[in-house]
Design a protein around this motif. Structure first.
Motif, PDB file in Angstrom:
ATOM      1  N   THR A 194     -13.917 -10.944   8.310  1.00  0.00           N
ATOM      2  CA  THR A 194     -14.467 -12.241   8.705  1.00  0.00           C
ATOM      3  C   THR A 194     -14.982 -13.018   7.501  1.00  0.00           C
ATOM      4  OG1 THR A 194     -16.619 -11.194   9.125  1.00  0.00           O
ATOM      5  CG2 THR A 194     -15.117 -11.409  10.988  1.00  0.00           C
ATOM      6  N   THR A 195     -14.846 -12.430   6.316  1.00  0.00           N
ATOM      7  CA  THR A 195     -15.316 -13.105   5.108  1.00  0.00           C
ATOM      8  C   THR A 195     -14.208 -13.134   4.072  1.00  0.00           C
ATOM      9  OG1 THR A 195     -16.191 -11.035   4.212  1.00  0.00           O
ATOM     10  CG2 THR A 195     -17.705 -12.416   5.480  1.00  0.00           C
ATOM     11  N   ALA A 196     -14.229 -14.172   3.252  1.00  0.00           N
ATOM     12  CA  ALA A 196     -13.234 -14.326   2.196  1.00  0.00           C
ATOM     13  C   ALA A 196     -13.905 -14.143   0.849  1.00  0.00           C
ATOM     14  CB  ALA A 196     -12.588 -15.701   2.286  1.00  0.00           C
ATOM     15  N   THR A 197     -13.281 -13.374  -0.034  1.00  0.00           N
ATOM     16  CA  THR A 197     -13.782 -13.155  -1.380  1.00  0.00           C
ATOM     17  C   THR A 197     -12.934 -13.949  -2.353  1.00  0.00           C
ATOM     18  OG1 THR A 197     -14.480 -10.919  -0.779  1.00  0.00           O
ATOM     19  CG2 THR A 197     -14.309 -11.420  -3.117  1.00  0.00           C
ATOM     20  N   GLN A 198     -13.585 -14.865  -3.072  1.00  0.00           N
ATOM     21  CA  GLN A 198     -12.890 -15.729  -4.035  1.00  0.00           C
ATOM     22  C   GLN A 198     -11.724 -16.469  -3.372  1.00  0.00           C
ATOM     23  OE1 GLN A 198     -11.829 -13.148  -7.279  1.00  0.00           O
ATOM     24  NE2 GLN A 198     -13.877 -13.181  -8.162  1.00  0.00           N
ATOM     25  N   GLY A 199     -11.930 -16.882  -2.134  1.00  0.00           N
ATOM     26  CA  GLY A 199     -10.948 -17.684  -1.432  1.00  0.00           C
ATOM     27  C   GLY A 199      -9.844 -16.898  -0.745  1.00  0.00           C
ATOM     28  N   TYR A 200      -9.873 -15.553  -0.824  1.00  0.00           N
ATOM     29  CA  TYR A 200      -8.835 -14.732  -0.216  1.00  0.00           C
ATOM     30  C   TYR A 200      -9.433 -13.638   0.658  1.00  0.00           C
ATOM     31  CZ  TYR A 200      -5.571 -16.936  -3.440  1.00  0.00           C
ATOM     32  OH  TYR A 200      -4.805 -17.857  -4.127  1.00  0.00           O
ATOM     33  N   ILE A 201      -8.668 -13.264   1.681  1.00  0.00           N
ATOM     34  CA  ILE A 201      -9.066 -12.201   2.592  1.00  0.00           C
ATOM     35  C   ILE A 201      -8.118 -11.024   2.389  1.00  0.00           C
ATOM     36  CG2 ILE A 201      -9.461 -11.585   5.008  1.00  0.00           C
ATOM     37  CD1 ILE A 201      -9.478 -14.712   5.483  1.00  0.00           C
ATOM     38  N   PRO A 202      -8.639  -9.830   2.068  1.00  0.00           N
ATOM     39  CA  PRO A 202      -7.750  -8.691   1.849  1.00  0.00           C
ATOM     40  C   PRO A 202      -7.277  -8.088   3.172  1.00  0.00           C
ATOM     41  CG  PRO A 202     -10.026  -8.033   1.544  1.00  0.00           C
ATOM     42  CD  PRO A 202     -10.054  -9.516   1.796  1.00  0.00           C
ATOM     43  N   VAL A 203      -5.963  -7.883   3.275  1.00  0.00           N
ATOM     44  CA  VAL A 203      -5.375  -7.183   4.418  1.00  0.00           C
ATOM     45  C   VAL A 203      -4.563  -6.030   3.849  1.00  0.00           C
ATOM     46  CG1 VAL A 203      -3.819  -7.334   6.395  1.00  0.00           C
ATOM     47  CG2 VAL A 203      -5.309  -9.257   5.831  1.00  0.00           C
ATOM     48  N   VAL A 204      -4.865  -4.793   4.274  1.00  0.00           N
ATOM     49  CA  VAL A 204      -4.294  -3.603   3.663  1.00  0.00           C
ATOM     50  C   VAL A 204      -3.489  -2.801   4.689  1.00  0.00           C
ATOM     51  CG1 VAL A 204      -4.766  -1.500   2.350  1.00  0.00           C
ATOM     52  CG2 VAL A 204      -6.244  -3.508   2.077  1.00  0.00           C
ATOM     53  N   PHE A 205      -2.283  -2.385   4.267  1.00  0.00           N
ATOM     54  CA  PHE A 205      -1.413  -1.525   5.077  1.00  0.00           C
ATOM     55  C   PHE A 205      -1.134  -0.250   4.295  1.00  0.00           C
ATOM     56  CE2 PHE A 205      -0.479  -5.904   6.142  1.00  0.00           C
ATOM     57  CZ  PHE A 205      -0.451  -5.920   7.523  1.00  0.00           C
ATOM     58  N   GLU A 206      -0.889   0.832   5.012  1.00  0.00           N
ATOM     59  CA  GLU A 206      -0.503   2.095   4.389  1.00  0.00           C
ATOM     60  C   GLU A 206       0.843   2.517   4.954  1.00  0.00           C
ATOM     61  OE1 GLU A 206      -3.712   4.866   3.423  1.00  0.00           O
ATOM     62  OE2 GLU A 206      -2.478   6.430   4.408  1.00  0.00           O
ATOM     63  N   PHE A 207       1.711   3.079   4.101  1.00  0.00           N
ATOM     64  CA  PHE A 207       3.061   3.418   4.547  1.00  0.00           C
ATOM     65  C   PHE A 207       3.645   4.540   3.705  1.00  0.00           C
ATOM     66  CE2 PHE A 207       3.357   0.207   1.296  1.00  0.00           C
ATOM     67  CZ  PHE A 207       4.459   0.561   0.529  1.00  0.00           C
ATOM     68  N   ASP A 208       4.714   5.169   4.218  1.00  0.00           N
ATOM     69  CA  ASP A 208       5.408   6.232   3.499  1.00  0.00           C
ATOM     70  C   ASP A 208       6.324   5.629   2.444  1.00  0.00           C
ATOM     71  OD1 ASP A 208       4.231   8.143   5.118  1.00  0.00           O
ATOM     72  OD2 ASP A 208       5.911   8.197   6.530  1.00  0.00           O
ATOM     73  N   ASN A 209       6.363   6.279   1.284  1.00  0.00           N
ATOM     74  CA  ASN A 209       7.282   5.835   0.239  1.00  0.00           C
ATOM     75  C   ASN A 209       8.668   6.422   0.506  1.00  0.00           C
ATOM     76  OD1 ASN A 209       8.455   4.863  -2.076  1.00  0.00           O
ATOM     77  ND2 ASN A 209       7.242   6.102  -3.490  1.00  0.00           N
ATOM     78  N   ASP A 210       9.697   5.596   0.420  1.00  0.00           N
ATOM     79  CA  ASP A 210      11.072   6.052   0.630  1.00  0.00           C
ATOM     80  C   ASP A 210      11.747   6.395  -0.694  1.00  0.00           C
ATOM     81  OD1 ASP A 210      11.345   3.576  -0.468  1.00  0.00           O
ATOM     82  OD2 ASP A 210      12.652   2.763   1.092  1.00  0.00           O
ATOM     83  N   ASN A 211      10.914   6.636  -1.719  1.00  0.00           N
ATOM     84  CA  ASN A 211      11.369   6.999  -3.068  1.00  0.00           C
ATOM     85  C   ASN A 211      12.052   5.842  -3.797  1.00  0.00           C
ATOM     86  OD1 ASN A 211      10.488   9.724  -2.837  1.00  0.00           O
ATOM     87  ND2 ASN A 211      12.355  10.252  -1.725  1.00  0.00           N
ATOM     88  N   THR A 212      11.864   4.622  -3.300  1.00  0.00           N
ATOM     89  CA  THR A 212      12.409   3.447  -3.997  1.00  0.00           C
ATOM     90  C   THR A 212      11.294   2.541  -4.507  1.00  0.00           C
ATOM     91  OG1 THR A 212      12.544   2.076  -1.990  1.00  0.00           O
ATOM     92  CG2 THR A 212      14.445   3.490  -2.497  1.00  0.00           C
ATOM     93  N   LEU A 213      10.038   2.910  -4.220  1.00  0.00           N
ATOM     94  CA  LEU A 213       8.909   2.051  -4.565  1.00  0.00           C
ATOM     95  C   LEU A 213       7.950   2.779  -5.500  1.00  0.00           C
ATOM     96  CD1 LEU A 213       8.287   0.729  -0.957  1.00  0.00           C
ATOM     97  CD2 LEU A 213       9.380  -0.526  -2.814  1.00  0.00           C
ATOM     98  N   ALA A 214       7.208   1.995  -6.289  1.00  0.00           N
ATOM     99  CA  ALA A 214       6.246   2.567  -7.224  1.00  0.00           C
ATOM    100  C   ALA A 214       4.945   1.794  -7.161  1.00  0.00           C
ATOM    101  CB  ALA A 214       6.809   2.547  -8.644  1.00  0.00           C
ATOM    102  N   ALA A 215       3.837   2.528  -7.294  1.00  0.00           N
ATOM    103  CA  ALA A 215       2.529   1.889  -7.319  1.00  0.00           C
ATOM    104  C   ALA A 215       2.424   0.981  -8.537  1.00  0.00           C
ATOM    105  CB  ALA A 215       1.439   2.952  -7.351  1.00  0.00           C
ATOM    106  N   GLY A 216       1.670  -0.112  -8.390  1.00  0.00           N
ATOM    107  CA  GLY A 216       1.504  -1.061  -9.479  1.00  0.00           C
ATOM    108  C   GLY A 216       2.498  -2.198  -9.442  1.00  0.00           C
ATOM    109  N   THR A 217       3.304  -2.260  -8.378  1.00  0.00           N
ATOM    110  CA  THR A 217       4.328  -3.309  -8.258  1.00  0.00           C
ATOM    111  C   THR A 217       3.787  -4.488  -7.455  1.00  0.00           C
ATOM    112  OG1 THR A 217       6.078  -1.651  -8.275  1.00  0.00           O
ATOM    113  CG2 THR A 217       6.650  -3.832  -7.440  1.00  0.00           C
ATOM    114  N   TYR A 218       4.050  -5.705  -7.926  1.00  0.00           N
ATOM    115  CA  TYR A 218       3.687  -6.897  -7.167  1.00  0.00           C
ATOM    116  C   TYR A 218       4.741  -7.157  -6.094  1.00  0.00           C
ATOM    117  CZ  TYR A 218       0.027  -7.868 -10.553  1.00  0.00           C
ATOM    118  OH  TYR A 218      -1.095  -7.773 -11.324  1.00  0.00           O
TER     119      TYR A 218
END
Length: 391
Positions: free
Chosen positions: A276-300
């Motif tokens: 219900t609150t925005a930090t620096q104009g943005y609201i964080p929405v977070v999802f968690e999912f299984d990696n299919d071995n094609t993705l890497a952390a740190g990617t935009y």
């Protein structure tokens, strides 16, 4: 004699009249034939013009050629479509899925040759060595060893004297405490030696220091991720605050993969509560999912947040759209051999499908595969031989 002359005169007049009548009759017959030929010519011209009458946006592309080029169309009808919010974000490691390799002591860092960002490592693998030999004060491990050995000798001396009741219990306890502290300081750091290693198997996703740099004990050197479970962090502008609670899933793309990835196909779920609150104009929405071995952390990532609110809409696959001078077009299949280039107004997109606000109605067939070949046929203006299409 006169009667004979009159008889010849009458015969001549009758012959002349008969000849004139025949000439007039032949002339009329020729004229009628000429008119008939003109009428037939006009009729054929009309039929020819009718057979080849096409609108300016119509493209003629023979079915056999279109099929050979892989041109395919689908019948469009109103379909439930989720409201979409397009934002940016980042893929990071899930909680408990990463391990930070830290320096066990102060010194100069020397990475193993095989260690770079993206390297796969096993549990216990050495990431780097740390040496303090060339530093003022020497190697901290060596200093700890010297302190430990001195404390040990002093404690053994005091211990023998205490047995003979030459020293007091207080002196004995002091020597023992100093020995235990030195033992922990030396053996605790020498357990991992002068090497920094990973406690888990995974991929090195981040290196925090450069080779040859000086670090203090406890400095974060690298991050190793199991890459089994990942998180998608979406930054939602505060203007969508009222819609955040309705977001149920997301699709996204990455810079190294143009294919749209669906969280619903990767056991994805939303893990952040409705903010219900925005930090620096943005609201964080977070999802968690299984990696299919094609993705890497740190990617935009470019993210398409999917709301639970649905409405019927006219939608087409994104690949069906052609863009020209900031305007969007689709190709409508009129019949087996004819297509029409149609200007459309687009609405929201989930990365795979695009909402069409105007330009298409239900019941029309839209080219979804091979649209580029229909476009080429449009540019060439070539009409296949023998084609006749009546409107």
């Amino acid at each position: 004699m006169i009667n004979k002359y009159l008889a010849y005169l009458c015969a001549f007049v009758m012959c002349t009249a008969c000849g004139t009548s025949e000439k007039h009759h032949d002339h009329d017959h020729d004229h009628e034939g000429h008119n008939h030929e003109i009428e037939e010519h006009h009729h054929e011209a009309d039929e020819h013009e009718h057979e080849h009458e096409h609108s300016t946006d119509e493209i003629v592309f023979e079915h056999s050629k279109a099929e050979k080029m892989g041109v395919k169309s689908i019948l469009i009808s109103p379909t439930p479509f989720n409201s979409i919010i397009k934002v940016s974000g980042e893929i990071i490691s899930a909680q408990g899925d990463s391990y930070v390799v830290s320096a066990p002591s102060a010194g100069i860092v020397r990475f193993c040759k095989s260690i770079t960002a993206g390297s796969k490592v096993n549990a216990g693998a050495i990431i780097c060595s740390i040496s303090g030999d060339k530093l003022v004060g020497g190697d901290s491990n060596s200093a700890a060893r010297i302190t430990y050995e001195a404390a040990k000798r002093e404690f053994e001396r005091i211990e023998s004297l205490f047995k003979d009741k030459i020293v007091t219990e207080r002196e004995y306890n002091t020597a023992r405490e100093a020995y235990e502290k030195a033992k922990i300081a030396y053996l605790g750091s020498s357990g991992s030696g002068s090497n920094a290693s990973s406690a888990i198997s995974g991929v090195v996703t981040e290196i925090n220091v450069t080779d040859g740099a000086f670090v203090e004990a406890g400095t974060a050197i690298a991050t190793v991720c199991k890459n089994v479970r990942l998180q998608l962090h979406a930054d939602v502008p505060q203007q969508y605050l009222n819609q955040v609670a309705n977001i149920v899933s997301a699709n996204f793309t990455t810079p190294y993969n143009d294919n749209v990835i669906r969280l619903s196909e990767l056991n994805g779920k939303r893990v952040s509560a409705a903010s219900t609150t925005a930090t620096q104009g943005y609201i964080p929405v977070v999802f968690e999912f299984d990696n299919d071995n094609t993705l890497a952390a740190g990617t935009y990532a470019e993210i398409y947040l999917i709301s639970s609110a649905k409405h019927d809409a006219i939608i087409v696959p994104a690949k069906a759209l052609s863009e020209e001078l900031n305007k969007f077009f689709v190709f409508i299949q009129i019949d087996e051999d004819c297509y029409e280039k149609r200007l459309v107004t687009i609405g929201q997109t989930d990365g795979e499908n695009v909402e069409i606000v105007s330009g298409i109605t239900g019941g029309e067939k839209v080219v979804t595969e091979g649209a580029v070949f229909v476009k080429l046929a449009s540019n060439s203006g070539a009409i296949p031989e023998g084609h006749s299409h009546n409107h």
